[in-house]
Write a protein that holds these residues in place. Structure first.
Motif, short mmCIF file in Angstrom:
data_model
loop_
_atom_site.label_atom_id
_atom_site.label_comp_id
_atom_site.label_asym_id
_atom_site.label_seq_id
_atom_site.Cartn_x
_atom_site.Cartn_y
_atom_site.Cartn_z
N UNK A 120 0.81 -1.22 0.00
CA UNK A 120 0.00 0.00 0.00
C UNK A 120 0.84 1.27 0.00
N UNK A 121 2.15 1.09 0.24
CA UNK A 121 3.09 2.22 0.34
C UNK A 121 2.66 3.20 1.43
N UNK A 122 2.34 2.62 2.58
CA UNK A 122 1.97 3.40 3.76
C UNK A 122 2.77 2.88 4.94
N UNK A 123 2.74 3.62 6.05
CA UNK A 123 3.47 3.21 7.24
C UNK A 123 2.72 2.10 7.97
N UNK A 124 3.42 1.46 8.89
CA UNK A 124 2.80 0.41 9.71
C UNK A 124 1.68 0.99 10.56
N UNK A 125 1.85 2.23 11.03
CA UNK A 125 0.79 2.84 11.84
C UNK A 125 -0.46 3.11 11.00
N UNK A 126 -0.29 3.37 9.72
CA UNK A 126 -1.45 3.55 8.85
C UNK A 126 -2.19 2.24 8.68
N UNK A 127 -1.46 1.14 8.60
CA UNK A 127 -2.10 -0.18 8.55
C UNK A 127 -2.94 -0.37 9.81
N UNK A 128 -2.39 0.00 10.96
CA UNK A 128 -3.12 -0.11 12.23
C UNK A 128 -4.38 0.75 12.22
N UNK A 129 -4.30 1.93 11.62
CA UNK A 129 -5.47 2.81 11.53
C UNK A 129 -6.54 2.20 10.61
N UNK A 130 -6.11 1.58 9.50
CA UNK A 130 -7.07 0.90 8.62
C UNK A 130 -7.80 -0.20 9.39
N UNK A 131 -7.07 -0.94 10.22
CA UNK A 131 -7.68 -2.01 11.01
C UNK A 131 -8.66 -1.42 12.02
N UNK A 132 -8.25 -0.38 12.74
CA UNK A 132 -9.09 0.24 13.76
C UNK A 132 -10.37 0.83 13.15
N UNK A 133 -10.26 1.34 11.92
CA UNK A 133 -11.42 1.94 11.25
C UNK A 133 -12.31 0.89 10.58
N UNK A 134 -11.87 -0.36 10.59
CA UNK A 134 -12.66 -1.42 9.97
C UNK A 134 -12.48 -1.50 8.47
N UNK A 135 -11.48 -0.83 7.93
CA UNK A 135 -11.25 -0.84 6.48
C UNK A 135 -10.41 -2.03 6.04
N UNK A 136 -9.73 -2.65 6.98
CA UNK A 136 -8.88 -3.80 6.67
C UNK A 136 -9.04 -4.83 7.78
N UNK A 137 -9.41 -6.04 7.40
CA UNK A 137 -9.61 -7.11 8.37
C UNK A 137 -8.30 -7.85 8.60
N UNK A 138 -8.00 -8.13 9.87
CA UNK A 138 -6.78 -8.86 10.18
C UNK A 138 -7.12 -10.23 10.75
N UNK A 139 -6.17 -11.11 10.64
CA UNK A 139 -6.27 -12.44 11.22
C UNK A 139 -5.16 -12.56 12.25
N UNK A 140 -5.53 -12.66 13.51
CA UNK A 140 -4.55 -12.78 14.59
C UNK A 140 -4.19 -14.25 14.75
N UNK A 141 -2.90 -14.52 14.74
CA UNK A 141 -2.38 -15.87 14.96
C UNK A 141 -1.57 -15.80 16.24
N UNK A 142 -2.08 -16.32 17.31
CA UNK A 142 -1.38 -16.23 18.58
C UNK A 142 -1.40 -14.80 19.10
N UNK A 143 -0.42 -14.46 19.90
CA UNK A 143 -0.39 -13.14 20.51
C UNK A 143 0.41 -12.13 19.71
N UNK A 144 1.26 -12.59 18.80
CA UNK A 144 2.17 -11.66 18.12
C UNK A 144 2.01 -11.60 16.61
N UNK A 145 1.45 -12.59 16.00
CA UNK A 145 1.41 -12.67 14.54
C UNK A 145 0.08 -12.15 14.00
N UNK A 146 0.15 -11.25 13.04
CA UNK A 146 -1.03 -10.70 12.38
C UNK A 146 -0.86 -10.86 10.88
N UNK A 147 -1.89 -11.39 10.25
CA UNK A 147 -1.88 -11.57 8.80
C UNK A 147 -3.08 -10.88 8.18
N UNK A 148 -2.95 -10.55 6.90
CA UNK A 148 -4.01 -9.90 6.15
C UNK A 148 -4.23 -10.66 4.86
N UNK A 149 -5.49 -10.72 4.41
CA UNK A 149 -5.76 -11.34 3.11
C UNK A 149 -5.22 -10.41 2.02
#
Length: 79
Positions: A24-53
């Motif tokens: 996406x050519x954005x920062x990691x914090x922008x990815x976090x904002x997309x997740x918080x806003x519901x624009x990007x769904x994440x898949x949590x694997x355990x406590x540390x791993x996050x994946x995206x479709x």
């Protein structure tokens, strides 16, 4: 080597948070904002791993168009 991998049960491809930010050519914090806003769904694997479709990330690229476009041209309307 990229950590993009298909799952056996489906044809979905998942990518890491860093790979999503690079695509996406954005920062990691922008990815976090997309997740918080519901624009990007994440898949949590355990406590540390996050994946995206990958398809969800590509959808954001197509929707915004801003990830790969140049800076917008400003109007010279000073009159």
């Amino acid at each position: 080597m990229s950590s993009v991998f298909p799952l056996r049960r489906s044809d979905d491809i998942f990518i890491t948070r860093r790979e999503a930010s690079e695509r996406l050519r954005v920062s990691l914090s922008t990815i976090d904002r997309y997740v918080a806003a519901g624009e990007l769904e994440r898949l949590k694997i355990g406590t540390r791993r996050t994946l995206f479709r990958l398809r969800d990330v590509e959808r954001l690229v197509r929707r915004d168009g801003s990830a790969f476009s140049a800076m917008p041209t400003l109007s010279n309307d000073w009159s």
